[in-house]
Design a protein around this motif. Structure first.
Motif, PDB file in Angstrom:
ATOM      1  N   UNK A 111       0.838  -1.192   0.000  1.00 15.42           N
ATOM      2  CA  UNK A 111       0.000   0.000   0.000  1.00 15.42           C
ATOM      3  C   UNK A 111       0.879   1.250   0.000  1.00 15.42           C
ATOM      4  N   UNK A 112       0.371   2.351  -0.531  1.00 18.50           N
ATOM      5  CA  UNK A 112       1.131   3.610  -0.482  1.00 18.50           C
ATOM      6  C   UNK A 112       1.317   4.072   0.958  1.00 18.50           C
ATOM      7  N   UNK A 113       2.522   4.497   1.290  1.00 22.69           N
ATOM      8  CA  UNK A 113       2.795   4.968   2.650  1.00 22.69           C
ATOM      9  C   UNK A 113       1.958   6.188   2.995  1.00 22.69           C
ATOM     10  N   UNK A 114       1.579   6.984   2.005  1.00 24.91           N
ATOM     11  CA  UNK A 114       0.856   8.229   2.273  1.00 24.91           C
ATOM     12  C   UNK A 114      -0.560   8.008   2.784  1.00 24.91           C
ATOM     13  N   UNK A 115      -1.103   6.776   2.646  1.00 27.33           N
ATOM     14  CA  UNK A 115      -2.477   6.548   3.126  1.00 27.33           C
ATOM     15  C   UNK A 115      -2.501   5.846   4.474  1.00 27.33           C
ATOM     16  N   UNK A 116      -1.352   5.651   5.103  1.00 28.25           N
ATOM     17  CA  UNK A 116      -1.305   4.943   6.377  1.00 28.25           C
ATOM     18  C   UNK A 116      -1.715   5.837   7.542  1.00 28.25           C
ATOM     19  N   UNK A 117      -2.269   5.202   8.564  1.00 27.23           N
ATOM     20  CA  UNK A 117      -2.578   5.873   9.831  1.00 27.23           C
ATOM     21  C   UNK A 117      -2.124   4.963  10.959  1.00 27.23           C
ATOM     22  N   UNK A 118      -1.652   5.527  12.067  1.00 29.37           N
ATOM     23  CA  UNK A 118      -1.200   4.684  13.183  1.00 29.37           C
ATOM     24  C   UNK A 118      -2.366   4.030  13.909  1.00 29.37           C
ATOM     25  N   UNK A 119      -2.094   2.850  14.486  1.00 24.43           N
ATOM     26  CA  UNK A 119      -3.096   2.110  15.257  1.00 24.43           C
ATOM     27  C   UNK A 119      -2.494   1.787  16.627  1.00 24.43           C
ATOM     28  N   UNK A 120      -3.215   2.048  17.718  1.00 24.93           N
ATOM     29  CA  UNK A 120      -2.696   1.706  19.045  1.00 24.93           C
ATOM     30  C   UNK A 120      -2.348   0.228  19.153  1.00 24.93           C
ATOM     31  N   UNK A 121      -1.226  -0.070  19.791  1.00 20.61           N
ATOM     32  CA  UNK A 121      -0.728  -1.449  19.868  1.00 20.61           C
ATOM     33  C   UNK A 121      -1.674  -2.359  20.635  1.00 20.61           C
ATOM     34  N   UNK A 122      -2.440  -1.816  21.593  1.00 15.21           N
ATOM     35  CA  UNK A 122      -3.260  -2.656  22.462  1.00 15.21           C
ATOM     36  C   UNK A 122      -4.637  -2.969  21.888  1.00 15.21           C
ATOM     37  N   UNK A 123      -5.027  -2.306  20.828  1.00 13.98           N
ATOM     38  CA  UNK A 123      -6.407  -2.401  20.348  1.00 13.98           C
ATOM     39  C   UNK A 123      -6.617  -3.683  19.547  1.00 13.98           C
ATOM     40  N   UNK A 124      -7.715  -4.382  19.823  1.00  3.58           N
ATOM     41  CA  UNK A 124      -8.078  -5.584  19.079  1.00  3.58           C
ATOM     42  C   UNK A 124      -8.155  -5.267  17.591  1.00  3.58           C
ATOM     43  N   UNK A 125      -7.566  -6.137  16.760  1.00  2.00           N
ATOM     44  CA  UNK A 125      -7.466  -5.857  15.332  1.00  2.00           C
ATOM     45  C   UNK A 125      -8.839  -5.745  14.673  1.00  2.00           C
ATOM     46  N   UNK A 126      -9.779  -6.605  15.044  1.00  2.00           N
ATOM     47  CA  UNK A 126     -11.113  -6.560  14.447  1.00  2.00           C
ATOM     48  C   UNK A 126     -11.832  -5.265  14.817  1.00  2.00           C
ATOM     49  N   UNK A 127     -11.689  -4.839  16.058  1.00  2.00           N
ATOM     50  CA  UNK A 127     -12.280  -3.572  16.495  1.00  2.00           C
ATOM     51  C   UNK A 127     -11.641  -2.417  15.733  1.00  2.00           C
ATOM     52  N   UNK A 128     -10.319  -2.448  15.624  1.00  2.00           N
ATOM     53  CA  UNK A 128      -9.613  -1.362  14.953  1.00  2.00           C
ATOM     54  C   UNK A 128     -10.033  -1.243  13.499  1.00  2.00           C
ATOM     55  N   UNK A 129     -10.149  -2.368  12.780  1.00  2.00           N
ATOM     56  CA  UNK A 129     -10.486  -2.290  11.363  1.00  2.00           C
ATOM     57  C   UNK A 129     -11.934  -1.855  11.151  1.00  2.00           C
ATOM     58  N   UNK A 130     -12.798  -2.145  12.108  1.00  2.00           N
ATOM     59  CA  UNK A 130     -14.209  -1.743  11.972  1.00  2.00           C
ATOM     60  C   UNK A 130     -14.375  -0.231  11.991  1.00  2.00           C
ATOM     61  N   UNK A 131     -13.357   0.480  12.469  1.00  2.00           N
ATOM     62  CA  UNK A 131     -13.466   1.930  12.595  1.00  2.00           C
ATOM     63  C   UNK A 131     -12.874   2.682  11.405  1.00  2.00           C
ATOM     64  N   UNK A 132     -12.204   1.987  10.498  1.00  2.00           N
ATOM     65  CA  UNK A 132     -11.511   2.687   9.417  1.00  2.00           C
ATOM     66  C   UNK A 132     -12.519   3.277   8.428  1.00  2.00           C
TER      67      UNK A 132
END
Length: 345
Positions: A111-132
Motif C-alpha cells: 500500500x502507499x505509505x501516504x495513506x497509512x494511519x497509526x493504530x494503538x498497539x493494544x487495540x483488538x485488530x477486528x475492532x480497529x479495522x471496523x473503525x476505518x
C-alpha cells in the motif's frame, strides 16, 4: 528500504473472479509476497474488513468497479514488514491502518505509505479495522456534514449495520435523539445502542417518524438511495439535512454499475439548485464518500480514543478466516447479522 526477514515468501489471498454468487465467484489461493516499491510499504494483515462495497463489486454494481479478477478488501489493520525506497516516517514493525479500497483480503499487501494511519498497539485488530471505513464515515457525516446540536432528533437508516451501529452510538453520545430503522428481529440490538427502533418496511415510515418528531427530524442518514431519498427529504424539519452515503443495488442486473447511484446524484443536484433559489425551507441534501485526506487520520484517532474510553463499542458480527470470505459476504447479502464482518488472515 527495510525488511522484516521473518516474513514468509508465500501470500495467501482471496480473489473475486466474476459477477455472481459468493460461493462460486470468491475463491482462495496464494501468490508470492509482494515487494515494496518506491513510496510504498508491505503490510502483514491482522484484520481486513468485509463491507457492502464487496457486495456491490461482486455484482459489478460498485460506482468504481474494478476489473475481474481482483483481490477485494476495502480496509485493513496490520504491521509493516517492508518499507520501499523513499518512505519516511514509517518503520518495519509499526502497526498501521489503511484504506486501499481493494487488495486487503490477503496476508500481505502493498500500500502507499501516504495513506497509512497509526493504530494503538493494544487495540483488538477486528475492532480497529471496523473503525476505518465504517467509523470514519459515521464520524464525518455526523460531525463534519450534519452540524447538529444536542437535543436534535435524527433518523439513521440501517442502524444495525456496520456504519449504522457506530453512527447511532456516536449520535447518542453527542446528545441526539436517534430513530433507527432495522428489521424487527434486530430491534432489541438497536435499543441497546440507545436508539428508538423503527421497522424499515413500514409502508408509512414517514408518518411513523412524525410521531416522535412532529416538525420533522434534523437529519436523515440514508444508505439506500433511490426513491427512499424522497421519503427522507419529506421527513426533514426546516433547515435539516439529508445525507446519502450509499445506494442499494437490489433489483439491478450485474454490470449496471452506474444505475443504482444516478438517482442519488440527480436528486442531490436538483435540491442543491432549489436551495440556491430559496425553495427548500433551508433543507439540504448532500452525498458522502469516505476518502483519505486532511481530517481522516485525526478522526480515526478520535474514534480509537472513544473506544478506549468505553464510549464506543464496535459490534463485530463475525471473525472469519480467509477461506470463509464467501460466507461473510453471504451474511451481508442475507442481512441477518448486526455489525461488522472481519477477515483474519
Amino acid at each position: 528500504m527495510s525488511v522484516d526477514t521473518t516474513a514468509t515468501a508465500v501470500n495467501p489471498r482471496v480473489v473475486m473472479t466474476a459477477s455472481g454468487e459468493p460461493e462460486t465467484c470468491i475463491v482462495t489461493g496464494q501468490e508470492s509476497r509482494p515487494t515494496a516499491r518506491p513510496g510504498k510499504v508491505v503490510v502483514r494483515v491482522e484484520a481486513a474488513g468485509v463491507s457492502y462495497a464487496e457486495v456491490q463489486m461482486l455484482q459489478h454494481l460498485h460506482p468504481f468497479p474494478p476489473r475481474f479478477p481482483f483481490v477485494p478488501g476495502y480496509d485493513l489493520v496490520g504491521r509493516i514488514v517492508e518499507t520501499g525506497p523513499g518512505v519516511t516516517g514509517w518503520s518495519v514493525g509499526d502497526r498501521v491502518a489503511a484504506m486501499p479500497r481493494q487488495g486487503a483480503w490477503q496476508e500481505y499487501v502493498e500500500v502507499p505509505a501516504k495513506i497509512l494511519a497509526p493504530v494503538p498497539a493494544h487495540l483488538d485488530a477486528a475492532v480497529a479495522v471496523s473503525l476505518i471505513t465504517n467509523g470514519v464515515t459515521a464520524y464525518q457525516m455526523l460531525h463534519r456534514l450534519a452540524r447538529l446540536a444536542p437535543g436534535d432528533t435524527v433518523l439513521v437508516h440501517g442502524a444495525s449495520g456496520g456504519v449504522g451501529t457506530l453512527l447511532t452510538q456516536l449520535a447518542v453520545h453527542h446528545g441526539l435523539r436517534v430513530l433507527g430503522t432495522a428489521s424487527p428481529a434486530k430491534h432489541d440490538a438497536v435499543r441497546e445502542l440507545g436508539a428508538e427502533p423503527l421497522d424499515y418496511r413500514d409502508p408509512d415510515l414517514a408518518g411513523t417518524v412524525r410521531g416522535p418528531a412532529p416538525d420533522g427530524v434534523r437529519a436523515v442518514f440514508d444508505h439506500i438511495g433511490g426513491r427512499g431519498l424522497d421519503a427522507g427529504w419529506a421527513m426533514l424539519a426546516d433547515g435539516g439535512v439529508l445525507v446519502s452515503f450509499d445506494s442499494s443495488v437490489a433489483g439491478y442486473r450485474p454490470g449496471q454499475w452506474f444505475r443504482p447511484h444516478v438517482p442519488a446524484l440527480r436528486r442531490t443536484v436538483v435540491r442543491w439548485a432549489a436551495r440556491l433559489l430559496g425553495l427548500t425551507r433551508g433543507r439540504r441534501q448532500t452525498m458522502y464518500y469516505v476518502k483519505p485526506g486532511e481530517h481522516f487520520n485525526a478522526d480515526l484517532a478520535e474514534l480509537y480514543r472513544l473506544v478506549d474510553e468505553g464510549v464506543l463499542r464496535p459490534e463485530i458480527a463475525g471473525r472469519h478466516a480467509l477461506h470463509e470470505a464467501p460466507a461473510a459476504v453471504r451474511a451481508l447479502l442475507d442481512g441477518t447479522t448486526v455489525g461488522k464482518h472481519v477477515l483474519i488472515p
